[in-house]
Scaffold this motif. Structure first.
Motif, PDB file in Angstrom:
ATOM      1  N   GLY A  30      -7.225   2.324  -2.216  1.00  0.00           N
ATOM      2  CA  GLY A  30      -7.376   3.617  -2.870  1.00  0.00           C
ATOM      3  C   GLY A  30      -7.766   3.415  -4.317  1.00  0.00           C
ATOM      4  O   GLY A  30      -7.900   2.287  -4.800  1.00  0.00           O
ATOM      5  N   SER A  81      -5.250   7.590  -6.666  1.00  0.00           N
ATOM      6  CA  SER A  81      -4.393   7.240  -5.528  1.00  0.00           C
ATOM      7  C   SER A  81      -3.012   6.762  -5.961  1.00  0.00           C
ATOM      8  O   SER A  81      -2.280   6.152  -5.179  1.00  0.00           O
ATOM      9  CB  SER A  81      -5.065   6.168  -4.660  1.00  0.00           C
ATOM     10  N   GLN A 116       3.411   9.407  -0.941  1.00  0.00           N
ATOM     11  CA  GLN A 116       2.142   9.371  -1.659  1.00  0.00           C
ATOM     12  C   GLN A 116       1.740  10.767  -2.149  1.00  0.00           C
ATOM     13  O   GLN A 116       2.431  11.348  -2.973  1.00  0.00           O
ATOM     14  CB  GLN A 116       1.081   8.695  -0.796  1.00  0.00           C
ATOM     15  N   ASP A 145       0.827  -1.212   0.000  1.00  0.00           N
ATOM     16  CA  ASP A 145       0.000   0.000   0.000  1.00  0.00           C
ATOM     17  C   ASP A 145       0.858   1.257   0.000  1.00  0.00           C
ATOM     18  O   ASP A 145       0.419   2.321   0.422  1.00  0.00           O
ATOM     19  CB  ASP A 145      -0.961   0.008   1.202  1.00  0.00           C
ATOM     20  N   GLY A 157      -0.912   4.449  -3.468  1.00  0.00           N
ATOM     21  CA  GLY A 157      -1.735   3.996  -2.365  1.00  0.00           C
ATOM     22  C   GLY A 157      -2.786   3.004  -2.829  1.00  0.00           C
ATOM     23  O   GLY A 157      -3.699   2.664  -2.073  1.00  0.00           O
ATOM     24  N   PHE A 158      -2.666   2.551  -4.075  1.00  0.00           N
ATOM     25  CA  PHE A 158      -3.584   1.584  -4.671  1.00  0.00           C
ATOM     26  C   PHE A 158      -2.985   0.193  -4.532  1.00  0.00           C
ATOM     27  O   PHE A 158      -1.918  -0.092  -5.073  1.00  0.00           O
ATOM     28  CB  PHE A 158      -3.812   1.934  -6.141  1.00  0.00           C
TER      29      PHE A 158
END
Length: 245
Positions: free
Chosen positions: A133, A138, A169, A93, A226-227
């Motif tokens: 996300g 994301s 991120q 993540d 963040g995906f």
């Protein structure tokens, strides 16, 4: 590789700096007399560019399905053309994928303002939901410079982290800036899932960096995700303007 010499505003405006950005045009401002400009076309190959991955456990490269290198573009991005492909499955993540290269030709130990414009291929539709996300919004595209080589290093606890400050991120750091996200202009659920071209650029005055003692810099380009699934990006071109402050 050396950054080109001073470029006049008239020459710049006559060149192909006007690019499509998912249906709209983005243009960097003219280069002033204190600036130098650099254009990279990854269709010409990846000589000198190094790839890397960070923010994941060391030794888990196969599990994360990490891959990088010069690759044929999907047909929707252009036939018989190449780009620099980065791909990884973001189980942590927080996966950071990047390419970097050293360039010479600037004044030593000098602060410059840097502007970036990057064109890439994305298959992530906008406004989609995803694990951890969105697959588009994301995943953030970052660019930056450093006087030391950007590397993923073991933090002593088994994780590979960057040795420069690229932020995390959606937040940039002292060595990298967020240009935008990976989402294209198609709405989530559109039957057309082909790759699209997208162009992002930074604003003038939004990022600065200092050159090394020999006038060199390392240019960095990457994604911060963040995906929690697979992202595959094709970098196509990169334009950089360095303005002495």
């Amino acid at each position: 590789m050396q950054i080109t010499g001073y470029i006049s505003a008239s020459l710049l405006l006559a060149s192909s700096w006007l690019l499509s950005a998912c249906g709209s045009d983005i243009k960097l401002p003219p280069v002033d007399p204190n600036s130098r400009a650099l254009t990279i076309d990854f269709n010409e190959g990846s000589a000198g560019w190094k790839s890397g991955f960070a923010d994941y456990p060391a030794g888990q490269e196969e599990f994360y399905e990490l891959s990088a290198g010069s690759s044929d573009l999907p047909a929707s991005l252009g036939t018989n053309r190449k780009g620099y492909k980065l791909s990884g499955n973001n189980h942590s993540d927080d996966l950071f994928m990047f390419i970097t290269k050293k360039f010479d030709g600037l004044q030593p130990n000098t602060r410059y303002g840097f502007q970036f414009k990057v064109r890439f291929g994305t298959n992530a539709q906008k406004n989609c939901m995803g694990v951890g996300g969105a697959p588009g919004e994301s995943v953030w595209i970052k660019a930056g410079v450093s006087k030391t080589e950007p590397l993923a290093v073991n933090n002593g606890a088994g994780d590979l982290l960057m040795n420069i400050d690229k932020g995390n991120q959606a937040v940039g750091g002292s060595d990298a800036i967020v240009l935008g996200d990976f989402a294209n202009s198609r709405e989530c659920g559109d039957s057309n899932i082909d790759y699209m071209r997208k162009t992002l650029q930074s604003e003038r005055g939004s990022f600065t960096g200092v050159t090394a003692e020999d006038g060199s810099i390392w240019i960095l380009l990457g994604t911060d995700s963040g995906f929690e699934s697979t992202t595959s990006i094709y970098f196509m071109t990169l334009d950089v303007i360095a303005t002495k402050l």
